[in-house]
Design a protein around this motif. Structure first.
Motif, PDB file in Angstrom:
ATOM      1  N   ASP A 162      30.453  43.331  33.972  1.00  0.00           N
ATOM      2  CA  ASP A 162      31.127  43.202  32.599  1.00  0.00           C
ATOM      3  C   ASP A 162      30.428  41.994  31.767  1.00  0.00           C
ATOM      4  OD1 ASP A 162      33.438  43.484  30.683  1.00  0.00           O
ATOM      5  OD2 ASP A 162      33.331  41.466  30.705  1.00  0.00           O
TER       6      ASP A 162
ATOM      7  N   SER B 177      38.026  45.245  22.305  1.00  0.00           N
ATOM      8  CA  SER B 177      38.469  44.005  23.105  1.00  0.00           C
ATOM      9  C   SER B 177      39.041  43.141  22.109  1.00  0.00           C
ATOM     10  CB  SER B 177      37.344  43.524  23.752  1.00  0.00           C
ATOM     11  OG  SER B 177      37.769  42.414  24.169  1.00  0.00           O
ATOM     12  N   ASN B 178      40.328  42.412  22.607  1.00  0.00           N
ATOM     13  CA  ASN B 178      41.106  41.615  21.563  1.00  0.00           C
ATOM     14  C   ASN B 178      41.893  42.461  20.367  1.00  0.00           C
ATOM     15  OD1 ASN B 178      40.495  39.237  23.251  1.00  0.00           O
ATOM     16  ND2 ASN B 178      38.258  39.581  22.574  1.00  0.00           N
TER      17      ASN B 178
ATOM     18  N   SER C 127      40.054  37.012  31.914  1.00  0.00           N
ATOM     19  CA  SER C 127      40.465  35.738  32.294  1.00  0.00           C
ATOM     20  C   SER C 127      41.640  35.922  33.481  1.00  0.00           C
ATOM     21  CB  SER C 127      40.732  34.914  31.335  1.00  0.00           C
ATOM     22  OG  SER C 127      39.847  34.632  30.385  1.00  0.00           O
TER      23      SER C 127
ATOM     24  N   LEU D 154      42.004  35.035  36.078  1.00  0.00           N
ATOM     25  CA  LEU D 154      42.393  33.989  37.142  1.00  0.00           C
ATOM     26  C   LEU D 154      42.820  32.687  36.247  1.00  0.00           C
ATOM     27  CD1 LEU D 154      39.164  33.874  39.358  1.00  0.00           C
ATOM     28  CD2 LEU D 154      41.439  35.123  39.849  1.00  0.00           C
TER      29      LEU D 154
ATOM     30  N   SER E 117      40.807  31.578  33.612  1.00  0.00           N
ATOM     31  CA  SER E 117      39.463  30.836  33.211  1.00  0.00           C
ATOM     32  C   SER E 117      39.583  29.649  33.981  1.00  0.00           C
ATOM     33  CB  SER E 117      39.537  30.759  31.766  1.00  0.00           C
ATOM     34  OG  SER E 117      38.252  31.002  31.213  1.00  0.00           O
TER      35      SER E 117
ATOM     36  N   LEU F 186      38.542  41.672  35.794  1.00  0.00           N
ATOM     37  CA  LEU F 186      37.108  41.213  35.707  1.00  0.00           C
ATOM     38  C   LEU F 186      36.903  39.893  36.170  1.00  0.00           C
ATOM     39  CD1 LEU F 186      36.669  42.946  32.053  1.00  0.00           C
ATOM     40  CD2 LEU F 186      35.839  43.902  34.200  1.00  0.00           C
TER      41      LEU F 186
ATOM     42  N   LYS G 246      35.523  36.273  37.141  1.00  0.00           N
ATOM     43  CA  LYS G 246      34.006  35.707  37.014  1.00  0.00           C
ATOM     44  C   LYS G 246      33.902  34.743  37.997  1.00  0.00           C
ATOM     45  CE  LYS G 246      31.398  32.002  35.478  1.00  0.00           C
ATOM     46  NZ  LYS G 246      31.569  30.420  36.021  1.00  0.00           N
ATOM     47  N   SER G 247      32.808  34.592  38.643  1.00  0.00           N
ATOM     48  CA  SER G 247      32.298  33.658  39.492  1.00  0.00           C
ATOM     49  C   SER G 247      31.006  33.804  39.762  1.00  0.00           C
ATOM     50  CB  SER G 247      33.195  33.751  41.054  1.00  0.00           C
ATOM     51  OG  SER G 247      32.702  32.704  41.759  1.00  0.00           O
ATOM     52  N   VAL G 248      30.576  32.376  39.909  1.00  0.00           N
ATOM     53  CA  VAL G 248      28.895  32.230  40.387  1.00  0.00           C
ATOM     54  C   VAL G 248      28.746  31.786  41.794  1.00  0.00           C
ATOM     55  CG1 VAL G 248      27.956  32.052  38.048  1.00  0.00           C
ATOM     56  CG2 VAL G 248      28.739  30.167  39.084  1.00  0.00           C
ATOM     57  N   THR G 249      30.050  31.560  42.437  1.00  0.00           N
ATOM     58  CA  THR G 249      29.730  30.973  43.778  1.00  0.00           C
ATOM     59  C   THR G 249      30.115  32.190  44.811  1.00  0.00           C
ATOM     60  OG1 THR G 249      31.192  29.203  42.879  1.00  0.00           O
ATOM     61  CG2 THR G 249      31.237  29.223  45.201  1.00  0.00           C
TER      62      THR G 249
ATOM     63  N   ARG H 273      33.296  32.899  46.738  1.00  0.00           N
ATOM     64  CA  ARG H 273      34.483  33.504  45.811  1.00  0.00           C
ATOM     65  C   ARG H 273      34.177  34.719  45.384  1.00  0.00           C
ATOM     66  NH1 ARG H 273      35.092  28.023  41.691  1.00  0.00           N
ATOM     67  NH2 ARG H 273      36.333  26.670  43.059  1.00  0.00           N
TER      68      ARG H 273
ATOM     69  N   ASN I 172      36.742  37.469  45.952  1.00  0.00           N
ATOM     70  CA  ASN I 172      37.584  38.148  44.963  1.00  0.00           C
ATOM     71  C   ASN I 172      37.698  39.604  44.912  1.00  0.00           C
ATOM     72  OD1 ASN I 172      38.093  35.435  44.001  1.00  0.00           O
ATOM     73  ND2 ASN I 172      36.488  35.752  42.440  1.00  0.00           N
TER      74      ASN I 172
HETATM   75  N1  LIG Z   1      36.293  40.206  25.907  1.00  0.00           N
HETATM   76  C1  LIG Z   1      36.639  39.045  25.677  1.00  0.00           C
HETATM   77  O1  LIG Z   1      36.723  38.288  24.722  1.00  0.00           O
HETATM   78  C2  LIG Z   1      36.408  37.903  26.974  1.00  0.00           C
HETATM   79  C3  LIG Z   1      37.211  36.902  26.940  1.00  0.00           C
HETATM   80  C4  LIG Z   1      36.898  35.981  28.100  1.00  0.00           C
HETATM   81  C5  LIG Z   1      36.609  36.479  29.266  1.00  0.00           C
HETATM   82  N2  LIG Z   1      36.051  37.859  29.382  1.00  0.00           N
HETATM   83  C6  LIG Z   1      35.230  38.637  30.391  1.00  0.00           C
HETATM   84  O2  LIG Z   1      36.218  38.410  31.490  1.00  0.00           O
HETATM   85  C7  LIG Z   1      35.757  37.541  32.610  1.00  0.00           C
HETATM   86  C8  LIG Z   1      36.565  36.762  33.212  1.00  0.00           C
HETATM   87  O3  LIG Z   1      37.149  35.582  32.473  1.00  0.00           O
HETATM   88  P1  LIG Z   1      36.799  34.401  32.552  1.00  0.00           P
HETATM   89  O4  LIG Z   1      35.380  33.952  32.847  1.00  0.00           O
HETATM   90  O5  LIG Z   1      37.409  33.636  31.230  1.00  0.00           O
HETATM   91  O6  LIG Z   1      37.881  33.646  33.748  1.00  0.00           O
HETATM   92  P2  LIG Z   1      38.457  33.893  35.008  1.00  0.00           P
HETATM   93  O7  LIG Z   1      37.710  34.976  35.803  1.00  0.00           O
HETATM   94  O8  LIG Z   1      39.699  33.940  34.957  1.00  0.00           O
HETATM   95  O9  LIG Z   1      37.774  32.606  35.942  1.00  0.00           O
HETATM   96  C9  LIG Z   1      36.730  32.091  36.233  1.00  0.00           C
HETATM   97  C10 LIG Z   1      36.721  30.685  36.784  1.00  0.00           C
HETATM   98  O10 LIG Z   1      37.510  30.736  37.808  1.00  0.00           O
HETATM   99  C11 LIG Z   1      36.537  30.204  38.826  1.00  0.00           C
HETATM  100  N3  LIG Z   1      36.935  31.047  40.182  1.00  0.00           N
HETATM  101  C12 LIG Z   1      36.490  32.270  40.405  1.00  0.00           C
HETATM  102  N4  LIG Z   1      36.879  32.898  41.650  1.00  0.00           N
HETATM  103  C13 LIG Z   1      37.792  31.798  41.940  1.00  0.00           C
HETATM  104  C14 LIG Z   1      38.175  31.801  43.206  1.00  0.00           C
HETATM  105  N5  LIG Z   1      38.618  32.798  44.208  1.00  0.00           N
HETATM  106  N6  LIG Z   1      39.329  30.629  43.633  1.00  0.00           N
HETATM  107  C15 LIG Z   1      39.170  29.771  42.655  1.00  0.00           C
HETATM  108  N7  LIG Z   1      38.396  29.478  41.451  1.00  0.00           N
HETATM  109  C16 LIG Z   1      37.759  30.630  41.098  1.00  0.00           C
HETATM  110  C17 LIG Z   1      35.253  30.238  38.420  1.00  0.00           C
HETATM  111  O11 LIG Z   1      34.308  29.358  39.074  1.00  0.00           O
HETATM  112  P3  LIG Z   1      33.067  29.567  39.586  1.00  0.00           P
HETATM  113  O12 LIG Z   1      32.127  30.705  38.704  1.00  0.00           O
HETATM  114  O13 LIG Z   1      32.306  28.273  39.498  1.00  0.00           O
HETATM  115  O14 LIG Z   1      33.043  30.002  41.007  1.00  0.00           O
HETATM  116  C18 LIG Z   1      35.420  30.072  36.719  1.00  0.00           C
HETATM  117  O15 LIG Z   1      35.530  28.673  36.773  1.00  0.00           O
HETATM  118  C19 LIG Z   1      34.565  36.813  31.739  1.00  0.00           C
HETATM  119  O16 LIG Z   1      33.616  36.479  32.814  1.00  0.00           O
HETATM  120  C20 LIG Z   1      34.239  37.927  30.977  1.00  0.00           C
HETATM  121  O17 LIG Z   1      33.158  38.832  31.378  1.00  0.00           O
HETATM  122  C21 LIG Z   1      36.098  38.600  28.056  1.00  0.00           C
END
Ligand SMILES: NC(=O)c1ccc[n+]([C@@H]2O[C@H](COP(=O)([O-])OP(=O)(O)OC[C@H]3O[C@@H](n4cnc5c(N)ncnc54)[C@H](OP(=O)(O)O)[C@@H]3O)[C@@H](O)[C@H]2O)c1
Length: 302
Positions: A45, A158-159, A207, A209, A211, A249, A251-254, A257, A261
């Protein structure tokens, strides 16, 4: 058994779990994409506004996985509503690929294309420079041209709240294939998810998780379910979306994880009911930019 993919209204399959790339920094996102694709993910994504698509493309190439075996999504940014065809070209160039599997309107908020900033133009009073002359119906016509061009194999949004979708569907020739929205147990948006599923619009959870620095990962009820399955809270949150028919979807760069995931577990009916009801105790929206217009979501201010 949890499904590994869903179907779009175009008939194309879409992998249930995709790697998110928002806030994945240059210098780390290519590696994250490569690790994901080498460990079973087939879905990335991306978005123009994330400013890292060139590296996402690098990660795709470094993975050695064939482009045709990967589902790639990108998004039309707010300042690009007047010209989706030009915007999709820019995405393809950055990513180094020749089509997208899915192209989404990132937010139903047209911003001035020639304002004081290419991404977040503002008016002299500091408010967002909304393009008042433009309509989402016209943006969607542009998206339909992108679909006809073959540069995206499916188009979506989206949104978008139900009210915004109802408006769009009055003039749309193509029903959006997906709506990517914030979804997790503190914001399950049950009514909107049901509306989308009834219309054949696939919901996607962003998001999932909660975020950055998410309280969801420490929620005692989620931790308890995770412990019962000997997995992390992240697996519960990801599996919850798949169980309700929603693309997810994380997100992680680790490395650890990213790999963890991808594991989707089967939750029991009782566990799903706990997760479905958690919002009654805690309601929280993590992503709520101040656009200065009402997007007509329930619980926007939570
Ligand atoms: N359409 C939109 O408007 C919109 C808005 C927001 C997001 N998105 C999409 O959705 C994706 C995901 O949302 P998001 O990035 O907001 O947040 P998320 O995936 O809910 O959470 C990401 C956070 O959780 C951490 N993490 C990941 N896996 C983990 C695990 N197993 N245990 C503990 N912590 C963990 C990550 O850290 P590390 O990376 O440091 O591991 C990062 O800080 C985005 O990357 C993007 O592609 C779209």
């Amino acid at each position: 058994m949890a499904p590994s993919s869903f179907k779009l209204n175009t008939g194309a399959p879409i992998p249930a779990v995709g790697l998110g790339t928002w806030q994945s920094k240059p210098g780390e996102v290519a590696e994250a994409v490569k690790i994901a694709l080498q460990n079973g993910y087939k879905h990335i994504d991306a978005a123009w506004i994330y400013g890292n698509q060139a590296e996402v493309g690098e990660g795709i190439r470094q993975s050695g996985v064939n482009r045709k075996d990967i589902f790639v999504t990108s998004k039309l940014w707010c300042t690009q509503h007047r010209d989706p065809l030009a915007a999709v070209d820019e995405c393809l160039k950055e990513l180094g690929i020749d089509y997208l599997d899915l192209y989404l309107i990132h937010w139903p908020v047209p911003l001035a294309a020639n304002g004081n900033d290419p991404k977040f133009p503002k008016r002299p009073d500091g408010s967002r420079d909304i393009d008042e002359e433009w309509t989402i119906a016209k943006t969607w016509e542009g998206m339909e041209k992108v679909l006809a061009s073959g540069k995206a194999r499916a188009i979506g949004v989206s949104n978008f709240s139900q009210a915004f979708l109802e408006d769009l569907l009055k003039t749309a020739k193509t029903v959006p294939a997906a709506n990517q929205i914030e979804l997790h147990p503190y914001l399950p948006q049950h009514d909107l998810v049901k509306y989308l599923q009834d219309k054949g619009i696939l919901p996607q959870a962003y998001s999932p998780l909660g975020s950055t620095d998410s309280p969801l990962l420490k929620d005692p009820k989620i931790v308890k379910i995770a412990e019962a399955h000997s997995v992390g809270s992240g697996n519960v949150l990801i599996s919850y979306q798949v169980a309700r028919g929603v693309v997810v979807l994380p997100k992680s760069v680790t490395e650890k994880r990213i790999i963890d995931n991808f594991k989707v577990i089967d939750l029991t009916a009782d566990e799903l009911s706990v997760l479905n009801d958690l919002h009654k105790e805690t309601t929280k929206r993590f992503v709520k930019p101040e656009w200065g217009i009402d997007l007509k979501f329930d619980n926007w201010e939570t």
